[in-house]
Scaffold this motif. Sequence first.
Motif, mmCIF file in Angstrom:
data_model
loop_
_atom_site.group_PDB
_atom_site.id
_atom_site.type_symbol
_atom_site.label_atom_id
_atom_site.label_comp_id
_atom_site.label_asym_id
_atom_site.label_seq_id
_atom_site.Cartn_x
_atom_site.Cartn_y
_atom_site.Cartn_z
ATOM 1 N N ALA A 151 0.690 -1.108 0.064
ATOM 2 C CA ALA A 151 -0.107 -0.054 -0.044
ATOM 3 C C ALA A 151 0.707 1.282 0.167
ATOM 4 C CB ALA A 151 -0.864 -0.124 1.051
ATOM 5 N N LYS A 152 1.917 1.366 0.917
ATOM 6 C CA LYS A 152 2.913 2.353 0.894
ATOM 7 C C LYS A 152 3.673 2.746 -0.413
ATOM 8 C CE LYS A 152 1.683 4.348 4.676
ATOM 9 N NZ LYS A 152 0.921 5.609 4.760
ATOM 10 N N ILE A 153 3.995 1.469 -1.007
ATOM 11 C CA ILE A 153 4.619 1.717 -2.283
ATOM 12 C C ILE A 153 3.727 2.229 -3.366
ATOM 13 C CG2 ILE A 153 5.659 0.280 -4.136
ATOM 14 C CD1 ILE A 153 6.748 -1.723 -2.200
ATOM 15 N N ALA A 154 2.560 2.080 -3.414
ATOM 16 C CA ALA A 154 1.561 2.362 -4.277
ATOM 17 C C ALA A 154 1.410 3.800 -4.016
ATOM 18 C CB ALA A 154 0.168 1.722 -4.044
ATOM 19 N N GLY A 155 1.412 4.430 -2.624
ATOM 20 C CA GLY A 155 1.348 5.823 -2.508
ATOM 21 C C GLY A 155 2.680 6.692 -3.052
ATOM 22 N N ILE A 156 3.880 5.933 -2.996
ATOM 23 C CA ILE A 156 4.857 6.557 -3.562
ATOM 24 C C ILE A 156 4.772 6.668 -5.084
ATOM 25 C CG2 ILE A 156 7.508 6.206 -3.878
ATOM 26 C CD1 ILE A 156 7.688 4.744 -1.320
ATOM 27 N N MET A 157 4.230 5.661 -5.688
ATOM 28 C CA MET A 157 4.232 5.617 -7.001
ATOM 29 C C MET A 157 3.222 6.686 -7.605
ATOM 30 S SD MET A 157 6.245 3.453 -8.203
ATOM 31 C CE MET A 157 7.428 3.690 -7.032
ATOM 32 N N GLN A 158 2.114 6.676 -6.917
ATOM 33 C CA GLN A 158 1.221 7.911 -7.053
ATOM 34 C C GLN A 158 1.711 9.354 -7.215
ATOM 35 O OE1 GLN A 158 -2.778 7.318 -5.393
ATOM 36 N NE2 GLN A 158 -3.674 9.211 -6.440
ATOM 37 N N VAL A 159 2.628 9.613 -6.055
ATOM 38 C CA VAL A 159 3.193 10.603 -5.746
ATOM 39 C C VAL A 159 4.134 11.055 -7.263
ATOM 40 C CG1 VAL A 159 4.873 12.162 -4.817
ATOM 41 C CG2 VAL A 159 3.208 10.940 -3.533
ATOM 42 N N GLN A 160 4.820 9.977 -7.368
ATOM 43 C CA GLN A 160 5.881 10.105 -8.697
ATOM 44 C C GLN A 160 4.885 10.354 -9.725
ATOM 45 O OE1 GLN A 160 8.367 6.755 -8.576
ATOM 46 N NE2 GLN A 160 9.416 7.396 -6.684
ATOM 47 N N ALA A 161 3.948 9.485 -9.986
ATOM 48 C CA ALA A 161 3.022 9.753 -11.213
ATOM 49 C C ALA A 161 2.382 11.129 -11.427
ATOM 50 C CB ALA A 161 1.955 8.808 -11.170
ATOM 51 N N PRO A 243 11.942 13.414 -7.635
ATOM 52 C CA PRO A 243 11.100 12.253 -7.572
ATOM 53 C C PRO A 243 11.124 11.290 -6.526
ATOM 54 C CG PRO A 243 12.659 12.290 -9.399
ATOM 55 C CD PRO A 243 12.845 13.576 -8.571
ATOM 56 N N SER A 244 12.490 11.121 -6.131
ATOM 57 C CA SER A 244 12.770 9.829 -5.176
ATOM 58 C C SER A 244 12.148 10.263 -3.685
ATOM 59 C CB SER A 244 14.163 9.869 -5.061
ATOM 60 O OG SER A 244 14.501 8.859 -3.997
ATOM 61 N N GLN A 245 11.683 9.260 -3.252
ATOM 62 C CA GLN A 245 11.311 9.218 -1.880
ATOM 63 C C GLN A 245 12.625 9.575 -1.044
ATOM 64 O OE1 GLN A 245 11.513 6.545 -3.436
ATOM 65 N NE2 GLN A 245 12.697 4.998 -2.158
ATOM 66 N N VAL A 246 12.539 10.165 0.253
ATOM 67 C CA VAL A 246 13.641 10.417 1.071
ATOM 68 C C VAL A 246 13.575 9.675 2.371
ATOM 69 C CG1 VAL A 246 15.114 12.327 2.066
ATOM 70 C CG2 VAL A 246 13.734 12.588 0.072
ATOM 71 N N ASN A 247 14.674 8.890 2.460
ATOM 72 C CA ASN A 247 14.700 8.416 3.912
ATOM 73 C C ASN A 247 14.862 9.133 4.833
ATOM 74 O OD1 ASN A 247 14.615 5.642 2.715
ATOM 75 N ND2 ASN A 247 16.600 5.474 2.498
ATOM 76 N N VAL A 248 14.177 9.022 6.308
ATOM 77 C CA VAL A 248 14.139 9.825 7.376
ATOM 78 C C VAL A 248 14.345 8.936 8.449
ATOM 79 C CG1 VAL A 248 13.297 11.378 8.876
ATOM 80 C CG2 VAL A 248 12.621 11.419 6.336
ATOM 81 N N GLY A 249 15.724 9.205 9.185
ATOM 82 C CA GLY A 249 16.080 8.207 10.227
ATOM 83 C C GLY A 249 17.404 9.070 11.035
ATOM 84 N N THR A 250 18.035 8.242 11.807
ATOM 85 C CA THR A 250 19.201 8.685 12.582
ATOM 86 C C THR A 250 20.554 8.152 11.779
ATOM 87 O OG1 THR A 250 19.186 6.781 14.006
ATOM 88 C CG2 THR A 250 17.772 8.508 14.844
#
Length: 324
Positions: A151-161, A243-250
């Motif tokens: 589901a989350k991958i689909a969200g990333i793909m929709q944002v990129q689309a 276009p790329s998702q950004v990782n957020v962490g420590t």
Amino acid sequence: MSTDVDFQPGKLDRDATFYVAGHRGLVGSAIWRNLEAAGFSNLVGRSSSDLDLKNREDVFAFFAATRPRYVVLAAAKVGGILANSTYPVDFLSDNLRIQVNVLDAAREYGVERLLFLGSSCIYPKFAEQPIREDSLLTGHLEPTNDAYAIAKIAGIMQVQAVRRQYGLPWISAMPTNLYGPGDNFSPEGSHVLPALIRRYDEAARTDAPSVTNWGSGSPMREFLHVDDMAAACLHLMEHYDGPSQVNVGTGSDVTIKELASLVASAVGYAGKIEWDASKPDGTPRKLLDVSKLTESGWTAAISLEEGIHGTVDWYRSNLAQIRS
């Protein structure tokens, strides 16, 4: 049309209407607090009882009435290994509907800047560590939470689309394991850190001789305080467009055994810690490569030990009101 060249979109208008979807959840409430502190004066939120994001007609009516300029999509059905393993249909169906409805309505009503929040579980189970953004879709997912991940991958793909088709500067952020005030501490639905806090706090209050945890304790996990995540979201909306998702962490991790020891110390539990290796461990390691985020000028500020102590204090102060 948008391009693959990242640039700084600039400071957001503090007087513009800003909708935080999921503003009462762990992440959404932290984002709301952070935006208030940053001077945003027209924040909009709706509880799930006031607006069911799975209802497409209601979502479109809400956007038509409020016309937000900015959106953070933090609303989601979330849970730990047990919940994800038991209710995969719910995690897939509910999250897909929430995302599609909000993203479609945001596009229809001209949302200028949107940040979609995903999860580090989108990456393959055996991705090279630390996990880079380009590891997406390069291997098999962890089966205990694959429905949520899809589901989350689909969200990333929709944002990129949307970026490709409509040229809108929307972005996605993928946080590591989050924790902090407002977390879900229920035995059935919680993630590992709040589950440990509840378990060890109860053991400390009842003088239990031992505490048994799921799995072997060997998996390694990265943890980010939710207030740091909230700060990163605003930073990305003002400093990143790509276009790329950004990782957020420590950028650092601990074993679950080490985490359990930190929690036991924070609550004052001195009994024996045991492990039930018959229970699943999940992904062996999940550390994010946060170089893209670091290069944009942001790093986490709250240490794990400090964050756990603060979360324990919040848990004990809100014991009567938290989700059980």
